[in-house]
Design an enzyme around this catalytic site. Structure first.
Site, PDB file in Angstrom:
ATOM      1  N   THR A 191       0.818  -1.217   0.000  1.00 40.14           N
ATOM      2  CA  THR A 191       0.000   0.000   0.000  1.00 40.14           C
ATOM      3  C   THR A 191       0.857   1.273   0.000  1.00 40.14           C
ATOM      4  O   THR A 191       0.363   2.351  -0.301  1.00 40.14           O
ATOM      5  CB  THR A 191      -0.875   0.062   1.269  1.00 40.14           C
ATOM      6  OG1 THR A 191       0.005   0.177   2.405  1.00 40.14           O
ATOM      7  CG2 THR A 191      -1.733  -1.181   1.414  1.00 40.14           C
ATOM      8  N   ASP A 229      21.520   5.248   7.931  1.00 36.02           N
ATOM      9  CA  ASP A 229      22.747   4.519   7.603  1.00 36.02           C
ATOM     10  C   ASP A 229      23.985   5.335   7.932  1.00 36.02           C
ATOM     11  O   ASP A 229      24.974   4.819   8.446  1.00 36.02           O
ATOM     12  CB  ASP A 229      22.765   4.164   6.111  1.00 36.02           C
ATOM     13  CG  ASP A 229      21.898   2.955   5.802  1.00 36.02           C
ATOM     14  OD1 ASP A 229      21.595   2.191   6.740  1.00 36.02           O
ATOM     15  OD2 ASP A 229      21.511   2.792   4.632  1.00 36.02           O
TER      16      ASP A 229
END
Ligand code: URA
Length: 209
Positions: free
Chosen positions: A108, A203
């Site tokens: 979705t 990250d």
């Protein structure tokens, strides 16, 4: 949009350059993000109400001000928002901290809440949501919805870098929420990253890539 505030302070702009630079390593990235959060906190908390109290100095009696009324809660959005917590706590050591974790459903594309934990009295607090990147604005808008459902009346968002489309969507969906950031970039790439941006903030903060 009158609820968007972009910081033009030279110290913040200088540090943003090194946050964006791909040669900046994890340790320095973590320090810079924390420093930018601390500098922003100074301005984001400018309207905290004050009350006057009387204290004894070594010489005599003084009337002086302390923060009163609405107390604060910061809510980092996992995981990159964690990189802004230290900077806020340095300035406001007694601040309460909630957490929100959201992921994007593959089918979705809607944000799904996988974790949340808030102070019990959050409805009586002003909440500052910490999320360094505003890309599409979708997960931040969901984070605001979650916090509004807790009964919180005053919500601010502290970010460092926003895509114009994301910040405008967020501001139109939540016109009552003030949004603070340091830079606005014009583009999102096909993977939903801000272009030129600074890459994946999580990250770079945690060294996971
Ligand atoms: N989240 C990030 O960490 N970076 C982006 O560019 C967009 C979202």
């Amino acid at each position: 949009m009158n609820n968007i505030f972009v910081f033009d302070h030279p110290l913040i702009q200088h540090k943003m350059t090194y946050l964006r630079d791909k040669n900046t390593k994890t340790k320095e990235f973590r320090e810079l993000l924390s420093e930018v959060a601390m500098l922003m906190a100074y301005e984001v908390t400018r309207d905290l109400p004050l009350k006057e109290i009387e204290i004894e100095t070594p010489i005599g009696t003084a009337k002086s001000k302390v923060i009163s009324g609405k107390k604060l809660c910061i809510v980092p959005v996992l995981r990159a928002g964690l990189g802004m917590v230290d900077g806020m706590q340095n300035l406001i050591p007694s601040v309460k901290i909630g957490h929100i974790g959201l992921y994007r459903d593959h089918d979705t594309l809607n944000p799904v809440e996988y974790y949340s934990k808030f102070p019990e009295d959050i409805s009586e607090r002003e909440v500052i949501i910490l999320e360094p990147m505003i890309a599409t604005g979708g997960s931040l808008s969901a984070a605001v919805d979650i916090i509004k459902r807790k009964g919180v009346k005053l919500i601010k968002i502290m970010s460092i870098l926003a895509a114009r489309s994301g910040i405008e969507k967020l501001a139109s969906e939540h016109p009552d929420v003030e949004i603070y950031c340091a830079n606005i970039d014009e583009k999102l790439n096909e993977h939903g990253y801000i272009d030129p941006g600074l890459g994946d903030a999580g990250d770079r903060l945690f060294g996971t890539k």
